[in-house]
Scaffold this active site. Structure first.
Site, mmCIF file in Angstrom:
data_model
loop_
_atom_site.group_PDB
_atom_site.id
_atom_site.type_symbol
_atom_site.label_atom_id
_atom_site.label_comp_id
_atom_site.label_asym_id
_atom_site.label_seq_id
_atom_site.Cartn_x
_atom_site.Cartn_y
_atom_site.Cartn_z
ATOM 1 N N GLY A 1 31.037 -19.334 -6.846
ATOM 2 C CA GLY A 1 31.864 -18.537 -7.743
ATOM 3 C C GLY A 1 33.329 -18.786 -7.467
ATOM 4 C CD GLN B 1 38.558 -17.181 -5.299
ATOM 5 O OE1 GLN B 1 37.711 -17.039 -6.167
ATOM 6 N NE2 GLN B 1 38.270 -17.568 -4.064
ATOM 7 C CB CYS C 1 35.800 -15.618 0.099
ATOM 8 S SG CYS C 1 37.071 -15.631 -1.158
ATOM 9 C CG LEU C 2 35.069 -21.227 -2.665
ATOM 10 C CD1 LEU C 2 35.110 -21.839 -4.051
ATOM 11 C CD2 LEU C 2 34.454 -22.192 -1.661
ATOM 12 C CG HIS D 1 32.770 -12.331 -3.872
ATOM 13 N ND1 HIS D 1 32.740 -12.229 -2.495
ATOM 14 C CD2 HIS D 1 33.712 -13.265 -4.150
ATOM 15 C CE1 HIS D 1 33.630 -13.066 -1.975
ATOM 16 N NE2 HIS D 1 34.232 -13.709 -2.956
ATOM 17 C CD GLU D 2 33.869 -15.313 -7.412
ATOM 18 O OE1 GLU D 2 35.110 -15.377 -7.530
ATOM 19 O OE2 GLU D 2 33.288 -15.754 -6.413
ATOM 20 C CG HIS E 1 38.366 -13.020 -5.897
ATOM 21 N ND1 HIS E 1 39.259 -13.153 -4.855
ATOM 22 C CD2 HIS E 1 37.216 -13.587 -5.473
ATOM 23 C CE1 HIS E 1 38.673 -13.769 -3.843
ATOM 24 N NE2 HIS E 1 37.428 -14.043 -4.189
#
Length: 173
Positions: free
Chosen positions: A46, A51, A95-96, A137-138, A141
């Site tokens: 994701g 991000q 997380c990226l 989660h996304e 963000h």
């Protein structure tokens, strides 16, 4: 398609609330393609527009991650959780924007989400399992929330310090 740079925590942009997308444009479709390419390259399941330093309410995800699974890329514009189950689930999230760090986060086990598709049509779907964790989660963000915000302060501070050190090392690199 262009692979975008992923912002690393701590970055003030990751703590800001993203702006709703006004209309589905060719530019937005290109951004979605670039975000999917960036997510697959990372590799991740994701990615949210903030991000990649775009402060708009757009996420991409694909939780079909087995080697033999057919990719199921999804693009969600202005996603909104409209229902959550009372049942909870715990998942070891990463997380990226916070590479190499994972922690257990408890969230609703199932969620129903409404969003705008790239075709401009309103979509609505119920997610469970990894898909439910990922979409929550996304969407977090888009609201300036990171998975580490669910952790106890000491653990959150420890991860933040390690990320600050990583960013200093990368800057010297």
């Amino acid at each position: 398609m262009t692979v975008k740079n992923i912002l690393l925590h701590p970055d003030p942009r990751l703590k800001k609330v993203a702006t709703p997308v006004a209309s589905v444009s060719d530019e937005l479709r290109r951004l979605a393609d670039d975000m999917l390419e960036t997510m697959y390259q990372a590799p991740g399941i994701g990615l949210a527009a903030p991000q990649v330093a775009v402060m708009e309410r757009l996420i991409v995800m694909d939780c079909a991650k087995d080697d033999d699974a057919t990719p199921e890329p999804m693009v969600l514009i202005n996603p909104e959780v409209v229902w959550t189950s009372e049942e909870r689930s715990v998942y070891d999230e990463g997380c990226l924007s916070i590479p190499e760090h994972y922690a257990e986060v408890e969230r609703p086990a199932e969620v129903e989400v409404s969003w705008l598709g790239l075709d401009g049509q309103v979509k609505r779907e119920r997610f469970d399992g990894l898909w439910a964790t990922c979409v929550q989660h996304e969407i977090d963000h888009l609201d300036g929330t990171l998975f580490i915000d669910y952790l106890k302060p000491l653990k959150r501070q420890m991860i933040t310090r390690k990320m600050q050190k990583l960013k200093r090392e990368m800057a010297r690199g």
